[in-house]
Design a protein around this motif. Structure first.
Motif, PDB file in Angstrom:
ATOM      1  N   ASP A 154       0.847  -1.191   0.000  1.00  0.00           N
ATOM      2  CA  ASP A 154       0.000   0.000   0.000  1.00  0.00           C
ATOM      3  C   ASP A 154       0.884   1.244   0.000  1.00  0.00           C
ATOM      4  O   ASP A 154       1.266   1.752   1.065  1.00  0.00           O
ATOM      5  N   PRO A 155       1.261   1.754  -1.181  1.00  0.00           N
ATOM      6  CA  PRO A 155       2.157   2.919  -1.247  1.00  0.00           C
ATOM      7  C   PRO A 155       1.613   4.150  -0.542  1.00  0.00           C
ATOM      8  O   PRO A 155       2.367   4.873   0.117  1.00  0.00           O
ATOM      9  N   GLU A 156       0.309   4.402  -0.671  1.00  0.00           N
ATOM     10  CA  GLU A 156      -0.262   5.604  -0.060  1.00  0.00           C
ATOM     11  C   GLU A 156      -0.134   5.556   1.463  1.00  0.00           C
ATOM     12  O   GLU A 156       0.224   6.557   2.103  1.00  0.00           O
ATOM     13  N   ALA A 157      -0.412   4.407   2.052  1.00  0.00           N
ATOM     14  CA  ALA A 157      -0.288   4.276   3.503  1.00  0.00           C
ATOM     15  C   ALA A 157       1.160   4.405   3.938  1.00  0.00           C
ATOM     16  O   ALA A 157       1.455   4.988   4.985  1.00  0.00           O
ATOM     17  N   THR A 158       2.085   3.879   3.135  1.00  0.00           N
ATOM     18  CA  THR A 158       3.511   3.972   3.460  1.00  0.00           C
ATOM     19  C   THR A 158       3.967   5.421   3.440  1.00  0.00           C
ATOM     20  O   THR A 158       4.714   5.865   4.320  1.00  0.00           O
ATOM     21  N   VAL A 159       3.518   6.176   2.453  1.00  0.00           N
ATOM     22  CA  VAL A 159       3.869   7.597   2.378  1.00  0.00           C
ATOM     23  C   VAL A 159       3.321   8.339   3.590  1.00  0.00           C
ATOM     24  O   VAL A 159       4.005   9.179   4.191  1.00  0.00           O
ATOM     25  N   ARG A 160       2.097   8.044   3.967  1.00  0.00           N
ATOM     26  CA  ARG A 160       1.515   8.710   5.143  1.00  0.00           C
ATOM     27  C   ARG A 160       2.336   8.413   6.393  1.00  0.00           C
ATOM     28  O   ARG A 160       2.582   9.312   7.219  1.00  0.00           O
ATOM     29  N   GLN A 161       2.768   7.174   6.559  1.00  0.00           N
ATOM     30  CA  GLN A 161       3.583   6.815   7.718  1.00  0.00           C
ATOM     31  C   GLN A 161       4.911   7.552   7.707  1.00  0.00           C
ATOM     32  O   GLN A 161       5.404   8.005   8.748  1.00  0.00           O
ATOM     33  N   THR A 187       8.419   5.625 -13.402  1.00  0.00           N
ATOM     34  CA  THR A 187       8.648   4.989 -12.109  1.00  0.00           C
ATOM     35  C   THR A 187       7.364   4.705 -11.344  1.00  0.00           C
ATOM     36  O   THR A 187       7.277   3.723 -10.618  1.00  0.00           O
ATOM     37  N   ARG A 188       6.357   5.613 -11.462  1.00  0.00           N
ATOM     38  CA  ARG A 188       5.124   5.502 -10.688  1.00  0.00           C
ATOM     39  C   ARG A 188       5.447   5.278  -9.209  1.00  0.00           C
ATOM     40  O   ARG A 188       4.795   4.499  -8.525  1.00  0.00           O
ATOM     41  N   ALA A 189       6.461   5.978  -8.749  1.00  0.00           N
ATOM     42  CA  ALA A 189       6.911   5.839  -7.371  1.00  0.00           C
ATOM     43  C   ALA A 189       6.969   7.217  -6.730  1.00  0.00           C
ATOM     44  O   ALA A 189       7.202   8.222  -7.399  1.00  0.00           O
ATOM     45  N   THR A 190       6.748   7.254  -5.422  1.00  0.00           N
ATOM     46  CA  THR A 190       6.831   8.503  -4.669  1.00  0.00           C
ATOM     47  C   THR A 190       8.196   8.580  -4.004  1.00  0.00           C
ATOM     48  O   THR A 190       8.625   7.639  -3.338  1.00  0.00           O
ATOM     49  N   THR A 191       8.877   9.699  -4.202  1.00  0.00           N
ATOM     50  CA  THR A 191      10.205   9.896  -3.632  1.00  0.00           C
ATOM     51  C   THR A 191      10.090  10.661  -2.326  1.00  0.00           C
ATOM     52  O   THR A 191       9.414  11.688  -2.247  1.00  0.00           O
ATOM     53  N   PHE A 231      14.736   8.100  -0.708  1.00  0.00           N
ATOM     54  CA  PHE A 231      14.328   6.777  -1.157  1.00  0.00           C
ATOM     55  C   PHE A 231      12.961   6.903  -1.811  1.00  0.00           C
ATOM     56  O   PHE A 231      12.298   7.937  -1.704  1.00  0.00           O
ATOM     57  N   THR A 232      12.535   5.873  -2.523  1.00  0.00           N
ATOM     58  CA  THR A 232      11.221   5.900  -3.150  1.00  0.00           C
ATOM     59  C   THR A 232      10.428   4.669  -2.747  1.00  0.00           C
ATOM     60  O   THR A 232      10.990   3.664  -2.314  1.00  0.00           O
ATOM     61  N   VAL A 233       9.124   4.766  -2.900  1.00  0.00           N
ATOM     62  CA  VAL A 233       8.234   3.629  -2.635  1.00  0.00           C
ATOM     63  C   VAL A 233       7.293   3.471  -3.819  1.00  0.00           C
ATOM     64  O   VAL A 233       6.889   4.452  -4.447  1.00  0.00           O
ATOM     65  N   ALA A 234       6.954   2.232  -4.124  1.00  0.00           N
ATOM     66  CA  ALA A 234       6.029   1.933  -5.216  1.00  0.00           C
ATOM     67  C   ALA A 234       5.278   0.661  -4.886  1.00  0.00           C
ATOM     68  O   ALA A 234       5.718  -0.146  -4.056  1.00  0.00           O
ATOM     69  N   GLY A 235       4.168   0.454  -5.546  1.00  0.00           N
ATOM     70  CA  GLY A 235       3.394  -0.755  -5.335  1.00  0.00           C
ATOM     71  C   GLY A 235       4.036  -1.963  -5.976  1.00  0.00           C
ATOM     72  O   GLY A 235       4.788  -1.845  -6.950  1.00  0.00           O
ATOM     73  N   ARG A 236       3.755  -3.118  -5.437  1.00  0.00           N
ATOM     74  CA  ARG A 236       4.261  -4.359  -6.014  1.00  0.00           C
ATOM     75  C   ARG A 236       3.460  -4.686  -7.270  1.00  0.00           C
ATOM     76  O   ARG A 236       2.246  -4.617  -7.285  1.00  0.00           O
ATOM     77  N   SER A 237       4.179  -5.101  -8.298  1.00  0.00           N
ATOM     78  CA  SER A 237       3.521  -5.399  -9.565  1.00  0.00           C
ATOM     79  C   SER A 237       2.997  -6.818  -9.626  1.00  0.00           C
ATOM     80  O   SER A 237       2.188  -7.140 -10.479  1.00  0.00           O
ATOM     81  N   LYS A 238       3.470  -7.689  -8.718  1.00  0.00           N
ATOM     82  CA  LYS A 238       2.996  -9.061  -8.723  1.00  0.00           C
ATOM     83  C   LYS A 238       3.159  -9.627  -7.314  1.00  0.00           C
ATOM     84  O   LYS A 238       3.910  -9.066  -6.495  1.00  0.00           O
TER      85      LYS A 238
END
Length: 275
Positions: free
Chosen positions: A225-232, A248-252, A261-268
């Motif tokens: 859950d990228p959005e929850a990780t960013v909030r944390q 990238t579709r990732a938040t830095t 660092f960046t976070v992104a959702g798992r693709s699989k």
């Protein structure tokens, strides 16, 4: 060597000699180990245990799986706090020499640790990376398959960067098990046995006012859950650097000590639990 025996060798790999050129680990150099553990534990749910590299090092685990290393050595080595990818080499001294021969920089090392030798370097654009000669983290193959970390180089010229790293790390050298180099969606793609290990993109500017736009290796952690990780991250003292682009579709993010660092959702789905 057959494709099956090459895959078997990678699966059983225990030293950098067996996977030369591949990204083999990522590590954070920080000023305060306890603060880093507190932040990343809250953000990613990581737990930590000591590493055999020596005092001041730990390994981060998620649900028992190894993710990355953290070392409180930034002050001692005189380097900024940063997440850094490490690439496997057969001989750290030879690799360091190749880096210098190509007008790049070896900033620290090679240094000897209980399980091998490491050096910190910067490519011609200034992107920092590490080289590692020695034992790999236990269950390294599952770490690669599980892909908890993605790597992407922001470079002024991806093709020039690929030539540099190819010469230094023996990419596309046609030896059994070596890394392959291809091109996809305007990026150079590094792969091994069909699995993407890293991407190299163009467009970075070494004179950019914003450090996030300068050449660098982006270390991206994949999460459910990228959005929850960013909030944390923001809740525990981190700051937003930028939202991801179409590649990238990732938040830095930046941690409280300044490491990006960046976070992104798992693709699989992730691999099965390690035994």
């Amino acid at each position: 060597m057959t494709e099956h025996s090459t895959a078997a060798r990678a699966a059983d790999a225990t030293t950098s000699r067996e996977i030369v050129g591949a990204p083999c680990w990522t590590s954070l150099l920080t000023h305060d180990l306890a603060d880093a553990q507190s932040f990343y534990g809250a953000v990613f749910g990581w737990t930590f245990r000591p590493l055999r590299l020596g005092e001041g090092f730990c390994i981060a685990l998620h649900e028992g799986r190894p993710v990355a290393g953290i070392g409180a050595l930034a002050s001692a080595l005189g380097v900024p706090v940063a997440w850094t990818p490490y690439f496997a080499v057969e001989d750290a001294d030879a690799a360091a020499a190749r880096i210098r021969e190509r007008c790049a920089t070896v900033a620290v090392g090679p240094l000897r640790f209980p399980t091998g030798r490491a050096a910190l370097a910067a490519d011609r654009g200034g992107a920092v990376f590490g080289i590692w000669e020695g034992q790999l983290v236990s269950n390294w193959h599952s770490w690669r398959v599980d892909a908890p970390v993605r790597l992407r180089l922001r470079s002024p010229d991806a093709f020039d960067a690929a030539i540099f790293y190819g010469q230094v790390l023996d990419w596309a050298c046609e030896r059994p098990g070596c890394c392959d180099v291809g091109y996809e969606h305007d990026e150079v793609v590094l792969s091994q046995e069909g699995r993407v290990l890293a991407r190299l993109g163009s467009g970075a500017d070494d004179a950019a006012i914003d450090p996030a736009d300068r050449p660098q290796w982006e270390v991206c952690f994949t999460v459910t859950d990228p959005e929850a990780t960013v909030r944390q991250a923001l809740l525990h003292g981190g700051s937003l650097v930028r939202h991801g682009d179409r590649h990238t579709r990732a938040t830095t993010l930046r941690d409280p000590q300044g490491s990006v660092f960046t976070v992104a959702g798992r693709s699989k789905p992730r691999s099965a639990q390690l035994q």
